[in-house]
Write a protein that holds these residues in place. Structure first.
Motif, PDB file in Angstrom:
ATOM      1  N   GLY A 147      -7.298  -8.592  11.997  1.00 33.53           N
ATOM      2  CA  GLY A 147      -8.389  -9.513  11.760  1.00 33.53           C
ATOM      3  C   GLY A 147      -9.241  -9.152  10.560  1.00 33.53           C
ATOM      4  N   THR A 148      -9.158  -7.892  10.123  1.00 33.38           N
ATOM      5  CA  THR A 148      -9.882  -7.452   8.933  1.00 33.38           C
ATOM      6  C   THR A 148      -8.931  -7.239   7.766  1.00 33.38           C
ATOM      7  N   HIS A 149      -7.832  -6.524   8.032  1.00 29.01           N
ATOM      8  CA  HIS A 149      -6.874  -6.203   6.976  1.00 29.01           C
ATOM      9  C   HIS A 149      -5.579  -7.005   7.079  1.00 29.01           C
ATOM     10  N   PHE A 150      -5.310  -7.608   8.205  1.00 23.00           N
ATOM     11  CA  PHE A 150      -4.085  -8.397   8.358  1.00 23.00           C
ATOM     12  C   PHE A 150      -4.281  -9.409   9.474  1.00 23.00           C
ATOM     13  N   PHE A 151      -3.502 -10.482   9.410  1.00 22.53           N
ATOM     14  CA  PHE A 151      -3.533 -11.503  10.450  1.00 22.53           C
ATOM     15  C   PHE A 151      -2.829 -10.978  11.701  1.00 22.53           C
ATOM     16  N   ALA A 152      -3.306 -11.387  12.859  1.00 25.29           N
ATOM     17  CA  ALA A 152      -2.750 -10.906  14.113  1.00 25.29           C
ATOM     18  C   ALA A 152      -1.274 -11.258  14.274  1.00 25.29           C
ATOM     19  N   ASP A 153      -0.835 -12.355  13.626  1.00 21.11           N
ATOM     20  CA  ASP A 153       0.557 -12.775  13.769  1.00 21.11           C
ATOM     21  C   ASP A 153       1.444 -12.275  12.631  1.00 21.11           C
ATOM     22  N   THR A 154       0.964 -11.304  11.845  1.00 14.59           N
ATOM     23  CA  THR A 154       1.786 -10.731  10.769  1.00 14.59           C
ATOM     24  C   THR A 154       3.063 -10.147  11.354  1.00 14.59           C
ATOM     25  N   ASP A 155       4.167 -10.360  10.657  1.00 17.47           N
ATOM     26  CA  ASP A 155       5.448  -9.822  11.109  1.00 17.47           C
ATOM     27  C   ASP A 155       5.321  -8.306  11.297  1.00 17.47           C
ATOM     28  N   PRO A 156       5.657  -7.774  12.475  1.00 14.51           N
ATOM     29  CA  PRO A 156       5.435  -6.344  12.723  1.00 14.51           C
ATOM     30  C   PRO A 156       6.250  -5.422  11.824  1.00 14.51           C
ATOM     31  N   GLU A 157       7.430  -5.860  11.387  1.00 17.70           N
ATOM     32  CA  GLU A 157       8.206  -5.013  10.486  1.00 17.70           C
ATOM     33  C   GLU A 157       7.511  -4.903   9.130  1.00 17.70           C
ATOM     34  N   ASP A 158       7.007  -6.030   8.619  1.00 17.51           N
ATOM     35  CA  ASP A 158       6.236  -5.990   7.379  1.00 17.51           C
ATOM     36  C   ASP A 158       5.001  -5.114   7.550  1.00 17.51           C
ATOM     37  N   LEU A 159       4.360  -5.237   8.712  1.00 21.43           N
ATOM     38  CA  LEU A 159       3.144  -4.468   8.962  1.00 21.43           C
ATOM     39  C   LEU A 159       3.441  -2.969   9.015  1.00 21.43           C
ATOM     40  N   GLY A 160       4.582  -2.591   9.583  1.00 21.26           N
ATOM     41  CA  GLY A 160       4.966  -1.186   9.599  1.00 21.26           C
ATOM     42  C   GLY A 160       5.144  -0.648   8.197  1.00 21.26           C
ATOM     43  N   TRP A 161       5.817  -1.435   7.349  1.00 20.06           N
ATOM     44  CA  TRP A 161       5.996  -1.018   5.949  1.00 20.06           C
ATOM     45  C   TRP A 161       4.639  -0.840   5.274  1.00 20.06           C
ATOM     46  N   LYS A 162       3.772  -1.860   5.389  1.00 19.65           N
ATOM     47  CA  LYS A 162       2.513  -1.835   4.661  1.00 19.65           C
ATOM     48  C   LYS A 162       1.587  -0.731   5.165  1.00 19.65           C
ATOM     49  N   THR A 163       1.599  -0.464   6.462  1.00 18.98           N
ATOM     50  CA  THR A 163       0.730   0.575   7.018  1.00 18.98           C
ATOM     51  C   THR A 163       0.955   1.910   6.325  1.00 18.98           C
ATOM     52  N   LEU A 164       2.218   2.234   6.053  1.00 20.30           N
ATOM     53  CA  LEU A 164       2.510   3.481   5.360  1.00 20.30           C
ATOM     54  C   LEU A 164       2.375   3.319   3.845  1.00 20.30           C
ATOM     55  N   ALA A 165       2.799   2.176   3.319  1.00 16.30           N
ATOM     56  CA  ALA A 165       2.828   1.983   1.864  1.00 16.30           C
ATOM     57  C   ALA A 165       1.451   2.111   1.235  1.00 16.30           C
ATOM     58  N   VAL A 166       0.403   1.603   1.903  1.00 16.87           N
ATOM     59  CA  VAL A 166      -0.927   1.671   1.290  1.00 16.87           C
ATOM     60  C   VAL A 166      -1.392   3.120   1.168  1.00 16.87           C
ATOM     61  N   ASN A 167      -0.927   3.982   2.062  1.00 15.99           N
ATOM     62  CA  ASN A 167      -1.246   5.405   1.976  1.00 15.99           C
ATOM     63  C   ASN A 167      -0.415   6.089   0.900  1.00 15.99           C
ATOM     64  N   VAL A 168       0.847   5.723   0.814  1.00 18.81           N
ATOM     65  CA  VAL A 168       1.700   6.272  -0.246  1.00 18.81           C
ATOM     66  C   VAL A 168       1.085   5.963  -1.606  1.00 18.81           C
ATOM     67  N   SER A 169       0.529   4.768  -1.745  1.00 22.93           N
ATOM     68  CA  SER A 169      -0.074   4.368  -3.012  1.00 22.93           C
ATOM     69  C   SER A 169      -1.240   5.270  -3.397  1.00 22.93           C
ATOM     70  N   ASP A 170      -2.013   5.734  -2.421  1.00 22.45           N
ATOM     71  CA  ASP A 170      -3.116   6.649  -2.725  1.00 22.45           C
ATOM     72  C   ASP A 170      -2.605   7.939  -3.365  1.00 22.45           C
ATOM     73  N   LEU A 171      -1.481   8.439  -2.882  1.00 27.93           N
ATOM     74  CA  LEU A 171      -0.921   9.652  -3.465  1.00 27.93           C
ATOM     75  C   LEU A 171      -0.322   9.369  -4.840  1.00 27.93           C
ATOM     76  N   ALA A 172       0.335   8.206  -4.984  1.00 30.18           N
ATOM     77  CA  ALA A 172       0.865   7.821  -6.290  1.00 30.18           C
ATOM     78  C   ALA A 172      -0.242   7.800  -7.328  1.00 30.18           C
ATOM     79  N   ALA A 173      -1.437   7.360  -6.916  1.00 30.39           N
ATOM     80  CA  ALA A 173      -2.558   7.241  -7.846  1.00 30.39           C
ATOM     81  C   ALA A 173      -3.082   8.590  -8.321  1.00 30.39           C
ATOM     82  N   MET A 174      -2.651   9.669  -7.692  1.00 28.51           N
ATOM     83  CA  MET A 174      -3.052  11.009  -8.132  1.00 28.51           C
ATOM     84  C   MET A 174      -1.877  11.791  -8.707  1.00 28.51           C
ATOM     85  N   GLY A 175      -0.739  11.120  -8.867  1.00 29.53           N
ATOM     86  CA  GLY A 175       0.435  11.785  -9.403  1.00 29.53           C
ATOM     87  C   GLY A 175       1.110  12.700  -8.400  1.00 29.53           C
TER      88      GLY A 175
END
Length: 327
Positions: A56-84
């Motif tokens: 309800g804040t970061h994603f819609f309740a009906d978001t595909d759960p497989e996509d949501l699993g990917w994104k849940t980790l990917a947004v954190n991976v991006s934080d590390l990418a941003a620091m090399g």
């Protein structure tokens, strides 16, 4: 005729064993004990980040759960990418309203697809009942002293952004019914929103090239403000240099495309500063990795002053607004 026995409900520990326990690559002790045992490689610093996604804040309740699993980790991976940094371990905390096995299985499939792509071990975590909330703590490694922070920018450094910022914002506008796009444009924009691709290889390659860097999660201008604050600089962003073509081709008009690039979030592209003398190196890196890198402006010697250079050369104040959870 007697009724069939009701299947036993899976316990919290059954769900963890079934869906979140995998062989590990570089973890001495992972899921299943009171704590994980990790071993950093010699000469490396640990980079650690935490992100939380709330229904309800970061994603819609009906978001595909497989996509949501990917994104849940990917947004954190991006934080590390941003620091090399190179991602190595993740810890997952889940609050679930109910133990829906099919949903959990699809979520885990997406999460591990992202983990396998980036060589990450799921080293532990927790589950509980509650409103749908997904939280990951991620750890990575970067050579001692080589991390790229937000604080190294200097006046005269050029500003660059990777890939195609604004696509995710256009995807969100589509899902909210605010704009109609043709099928191909709609699919591309929603994929950018639901399946962000962290720029890990780019982040590592920018060690020694970028002077300051972060990932664009809350809007390009808003996130640029963090670099200006930490580096004690100002910036001029050239409107004519913004990468708008893909958004226009997807179906946005010029005004919406500009708003999405400058103010849209959820792109997880890298925004970085680099000395002008390294321009050729960065252009060569763009070709080598096959990732578009757009030179969109420069840092200035006026701390905190953000300006936009219009196509006719006029300088106008730039609004540093971005997504604010409490705004």
């Amino acid at each position: 005729m007697p009724s069939a026995p009701t299947p036993a409900r899976a316990s919290e520990f059954d769900l963890i064993r079934r869906h979140f326990t995998r062989p590990t690559r570089h973890t001495d002790l992972a899921v299943g004990d009171d704590a994980a045992l990790l071993r950093a490689r010699p000469g490396m610093q640990l980079a650690v980040s935490t992100d939380m996604l709330v229904s309800g804040t970061h994603f819609f309740a009906d978001t595909d759960p497989e996509d949501l699993g990917w994104k849940t980790l990917a947004v954190n991976v991006s934080d590390l990418a941003a620091m090399g940094a190179e991602p190595r371990w993740a810890f997952l905390a889940l609050a679930l309203p109910r133990a829906d096995e099919a949903w959990i299985a699809a979520f885990a499939h997406g999460l591990f697809a992202c983990a396998d792509t980036h060589g990450i071990d799921l080293a532990g975590g927790d589950t509980t009942r509650g409103p749908l909330t997904l939280s990951v703590t991620i750890l990575g490694e970067v050579p001692q002293g080589a991390a790229i922070t937000r604080a190294g920018g200097r006046a005269g450094d050029e500003l660059w952004v990777s890939g195609q910022p604004g696509m995710a914002a256009l995807g969100l506008a589509t899902l909210k019914g605010e704009i109609e796009l043709a099928a191909a444009g709609r699919a591309a924009c929603i994929a950018a929103l639901q399946r962000p691709q962290p720029r890990v290889a780019l982040g590592r390659a920018l060690r020694g090239l970028a002077s300051a860097m972060l990932d664009v999660s809350d809007g390009l201008l808003g996130d640029l403000g963090h670099i200006l604050e930490c580096s004690a600089t100002g910036a001029i962003v050239d409107i004519g240099a913004l990468p708008l073509d893909a958004l226009l081709e997807a179906g946005a008009d010029a005004a919406l495309a500009k708003r999405c690039v400058l103010g849209g979030g959820d792109d997880y592209e890298l925004l970085f500063a680099a000395p002008a003398a390294r321009r050729a190196d960065i252009e060569s890196l763009s070709r080598a990795l096959g990732i578009p890198l757009h030179r969109i402006g420069a840092l200035t010697a006026e701390p905190g002053v953000l300006q936009l250079r219009e196509r006719d050369g006029r300088l106008v104040p730039g609004a540093r607004s971005g997504y604010d959870h409490f705004g």
